[in-house]
Each structure stands twice: as C-alpha cells, then as structure tokens.
Design an enzyme around this catalytic site. Structure first.
Site, short mmCIF file in Angstrom:
data_model
loop_
_atom_site.label_atom_id
_atom_site.label_comp_id
_atom_site.label_asym_id
_atom_site.label_seq_id
_atom_site.Cartn_x
_atom_site.Cartn_y
_atom_site.Cartn_z
N TYR B 293 114.59 -44.57 75.38
CA TYR B 293 114.95 -44.76 73.97
C TYR B 293 115.30 -46.22 73.72
CZ TYR B 293 116.66 -43.31 69.39
OH TYR B 293 116.83 -43.13 68.04
N TYR B 343 109.88 -46.32 64.17
CA TYR B 343 111.10 -45.56 64.45
C TYR B 343 110.99 -44.19 63.82
CZ TYR B 343 116.11 -44.55 64.92
OH TYR B 343 117.32 -43.99 65.25
#
Lengths: 133, 389
Positions: B293, B343
């Site tokens: 991440y 994103y």
C-alpha cells in the site's frame, strides 16, 4: 486571520479536558485505581479497566518527539507554514499540538519545549508549545 | 494458525473503469461498471453473484449495486471500516464467505470520485459525520486534517532514527512512475519523473513532497472471489489466495498511532505478516513481487521492514539499487500503484497482484509465483499472498 479554527465537538469523554484548558491548565487524565496516565482521554483504563479517573495538571515541560510542517492544503483559520509537534510530556504520555515561536531551521527532534495555553481571537483556548526558555 | 483460508478461494475476475480526474458520472455508476466488468472477466452470469463487500467509506449501498447490475439473491453483504485499511479486508470477507459456504461468488469493489468529488487529500473536516469524530478532533483543532500530515509526523521520526533521506523517498516515487509509463490507464502515463523533478516538487507536509503523495482519482475497481475449484473452470487463470488477514495492534489509532513508545515501525503490519506467512507456509524469500500500500512513499520503507524483506531501519539500503524495479529483488506496484496509477483506495493494487499471477501485468516480471499485497498504512490493516493455481 478572520476565520476561526475547527472546534472539537464535546462529549462526556473529552469535554472536561477542554474545560480545564479553558481554565489555563494542561490536564493529563489519570486512572484513580492504578494511577496510570493516559492521553488522549478515554472512559476506561486500558491497564486495569477502571472507569474511575481524575487528572493531574502537567507542568508543561516536554521534548519534541516528532513533527511535520504543513504547507498544503491550507485551511481557513490556520496560519502557514503550520508546525505540528508531537511532544513527550515530562510526566509521561504524549500530546499532539502546535509549535510556535521557532524558526524552521531551529526545529530539532528531542529539543526541550514548554507548553502554554494559547487563546484565539474568538476566546477559544488550546495548548501549544514553544522552545523552552 | 487456521488453514481454512489457505488455497480455499481465488480471485477469478478483475473489473475496472477508466481512471481519471473527472469521471462525469456518479460513484454508483463507477461501482456498477467495475462490478459488471469483474463478472464478465470471470465469465459468470450476474445472477450467480451472491455476495458483495465494499468500504464503509463507499457511497454505494450493496443493494443499489445489486439492482443496477441485475444481481439476484444475496447471502453476504458487508462493509469494512478504516479507509484504505479495508482493501485486503474485502477479500478476507469474501474468502471467509467462500470457505464457510456463506456465499459462492463474491464481488468486492470500490468506486469513488476521489478527485472531482470528495477529495481524500483535502482531509477530514468539521462536517465529518462519524462515531470517531472525537478521535479526529484532537488533530482537527490544530489544522492537522490530512492523511499526508498524519503520515508525515510518523515519517519524520522514522527518518530521524534511521537516517533515511528525501532521495530515498524519491527513489520509490520514481520506481513506480517508471512502471506507470507502460500503463495507459495510469495517471503517470506519459509523464516521466526524475530525481530533480522530485526534489523540486513543492512541500506538502514536511518531509513529504508532492510526489510522495498518491493520486486523487475518479474510478472504480472490483474483484470476483470464488472457490479455487470453481475458479479453475472459469475464463481466467485463478490467483489463489495462499493467506489473507486483517490486523490491528495495541495502541492502534486511525492514522495517529503517535502514542506508542516506538513510532518507527508498524506493529499491525508485523501482525499481518506473521499471519499471512503462517497461513501460507511461505516467508519473505518466497515472495517474487509485491503491491504494498503506497498512499505515501515512506509507507513502503516501513512495510519492507514489517514483512521481513530487510531488518528494521535498513529499507533505504534495500531499495538503493533498484530492488523495487523490474529485475530487482522485489518489483513493487508494477502498475504504478496508488502513487502513479491511481488511488482506488488499494483495490487497484489487489487487481495488479492478480494480474501478476495471471502473467498479464503491463510490466510483467519473469516467473512470479507469489505476490504479497497489503492494505492501508497507519490504520487497522491487512495483507494477503496470492499464488499460482
């Protein structure tokens, strides 16, 4: 600045803390059963599960554990660059606050700091810190 | 350690929309398009889908998606909390449902107008409505409102203790931008990034600069999870879940775990690592590629340490010679990641993990057997390992 900062909503768990700050004190919640200090305030002691608590008044001395200088985005009610400090308090525990009266190049991890109660133009009070005298 | 989630379920379908800065459609439309494409990718009918999982932050309810896509009976619907910390948790829910028989074909998704609508990078605000408003208020009152500000405070202490530099962070941004140059759906497509560009970029929240921060993106991404047995009969090569978990640790807060003695490590990610390695019987040496991440570059350094690819404080040395690039020890976020593709709150990183197992990444390394994927950093999180069928 014209706009004012975002105010914390108050509940049973945090309102008392802000009321003490309004009286120019920096409180640290303390479990009355086992004397463990805790911040941010919560209703139960994670060490002994007592829900009885009081608070001590911090002397206001601490050191800079970490920080960030905020540039973007910029919100109404705040002055930029805005230095956020995470401060280790002498009594124990940490507090997230704002560092003022310090040039950018003078900000150093572990530097000694003193906490004080700042009052906004609208009368709202909150703890801030500056380099120790 | 339970083995119920070891080699039980697989990712059998991937669906995604175009990623853009202005979708011009609703978040529900993005969710439906992504979910529909995941179903088609797997080669099943909408009526066969019986489970839906998304984020608490997603604005589209399960039944709205079900009615739009033409789904039938649902026996699982669930939403996972904690922003990007939910990402792998969606697959965890789906895998548990498949393992217990609660559902057979589960679609998980995230659809968001992250740039044209509510911008995550603009932070929480006084209008936030949630049960944890008191938590956020300790920081809001000081103007500390954005994910960048919270991660920056963590990053300052990490860099201080271990001597990591801005150039180290820049190397991560650049490595992922190189991948994005081969990904037409990436924000970084056609936009190369040099170290000079990186160092000249504006400060956002010191020490983080513009290129340390992920994109803000409009788009949707969905995955179809089913049993390994069923996945073998479907259209795509299955990405088998070797292990999957959620993880939160003592002293965990949402983005502000500032009160632990040590603020240079991620105990929750170490907990995730222990779980997925135990479930899978694998270790860091078995991982060929990763989708860690990457809302902010510094998160990669700490995760490399949490997952045991190097010792604590040594991630800056681990990445120095291109370890995260093609031909390196651990190609990471080969689609560009959240930093340079887009994103979609981490679901797009899971999609890339599945493509790496299929062999269809736009930057496909040789011989990928196992891929490690993680959820959001600084929040209650999770991780999983995907492998070949």
């Amino acid at each position: 600045m014209n706009a004012s900062r975002i105010k914390p909503p108050m509940t049973e768990d945090n309102g008392w803390w802000w009321e003490e700050v309004g009286r120019d004190r920096l409180p640290i919640q303390r479990c009355t059963a086992c004397s463990t200090l805790r911040h941010p305030p919560r209703p139960m002691c994670p060490r002994c599960r007592s829900m009885a608590w009081d608070f001590i008044e911090a002397a206001g001395r601490g050191t800079l554990f970490s920080y960030t200088v905020l540039h973007h985005p910029q919100f109404p009610g705040y002055d930029y660059p805005l230095t956020i400090a995470i401060v280790d308090l002498e009594e124990g525990g940490r507090i997230c606050t704002q560092l003022v009266d310090c040039e950018r190049d003078d900000i150093k991890i572990d530097m000694p700091l003193e906490m004080f109660i700042h009052e906004d133009a609208d009368g709202f009070k909150l703890p801030m810190c500056r380099p120790a005298a | 350690m339970s083995t119920a989630l070891h080699n039980t379920a697989a990712i059998a379908g991937i669906g995604q929309t175009t990623y853009s800065k202005c979708s011009g459609v609703s978040e529900l439309a993005l969710a439906c398009e992504a979910v529909s494409r995941a179903i088609d990718d797997a080669g099943i009918e909408p009526g066969e889908v019986d489970g839906l999982v998304t984020y608490t932050l997603d604005s589209s309810d399960e039944v709205e998606v079900a009615n739009s896509v033409g789904l039938g009976d649902l026996t699982l619907f669930s939403q996972i909390n904690y922003g990007g910390g939910a990402a792998v948790g969606l697959v965890h829910q789906a895998a548990m449902a498949v393992a217990t028989g609660s559902a057979k074909n589960v679609v998980v998704w995230r659809g968001m107008n992250g740039r044209s609508g509510k911008r995550m990078g603009q932070g929480v605000s006084g209008t936030i409505i949630s049960s944890d408003i008191i938590h956020w208020s300790w920081y809001m009152v000081y103007g500390m409102l954005t994910p960048a500000s919270w991660i920056a405070a963590f990053t300052t202490r990490y860099m201080h203790e271990y001597g990591a530099t801005s150039e180290d962070l820049g190397r991560i941004a650049i490595a992922q931008r190189k991948f994005a140059l081969n990904n037409p759906n990436a924000a970084g497509y056609g936009r190369p990034l040099t170290m000079d560009d990186y160092l000249a970029s504006r400060l956002v929240a010191e020490p983080l600069r513009l290129y340390d921060c992920c994109q803000e993106t409009d788009g949707g991404c969905a995955l179809l999870i089913t049993s390994v047995e069923h996945a073998r009969d479907l259209r795509q090569k299955p990405a088998v879940i070797r292990g999957v978990c959620q993880a939160s640790s003592r002293g965990q807060e949402q983005m502000t775990s500032f009160y632990r003695d040590d603020m240079t490590s991620l105990p929750e990610m170490e907990l995730a690592a222990r779980q997925v390695y135990a479930q899978s019987g694998l270790g860091p040496d078995d991982i060929d590629a990763a989708c860690l991440y990457d809302a902010f570059t510094s998160e990669i350094l700490v995760q490399l340490e949490a997952f045991g690819f190097c010792a604590r404080g040594e991630a800056k040395d681990f990445i120095a010679d291109g370890a995260l690039e093609i031909g390196g020890r651990l190609p990471n976020n080969t689609h560009g990641g959240l930093l340079s593709e887009g994103y979609i709150h981490g679901v797009n990183n899971i999609a890339e993990g599945a493509r790496l197992i299929r062999g269809t990444s736009c930057n496909q390394p040789e011989g990928v057997e196992h891929v490690l994927i993680s959820s959001g950093v600084g929040v209650p999180t999770g991780a999983m390992i995907l492998g070949q069928a």
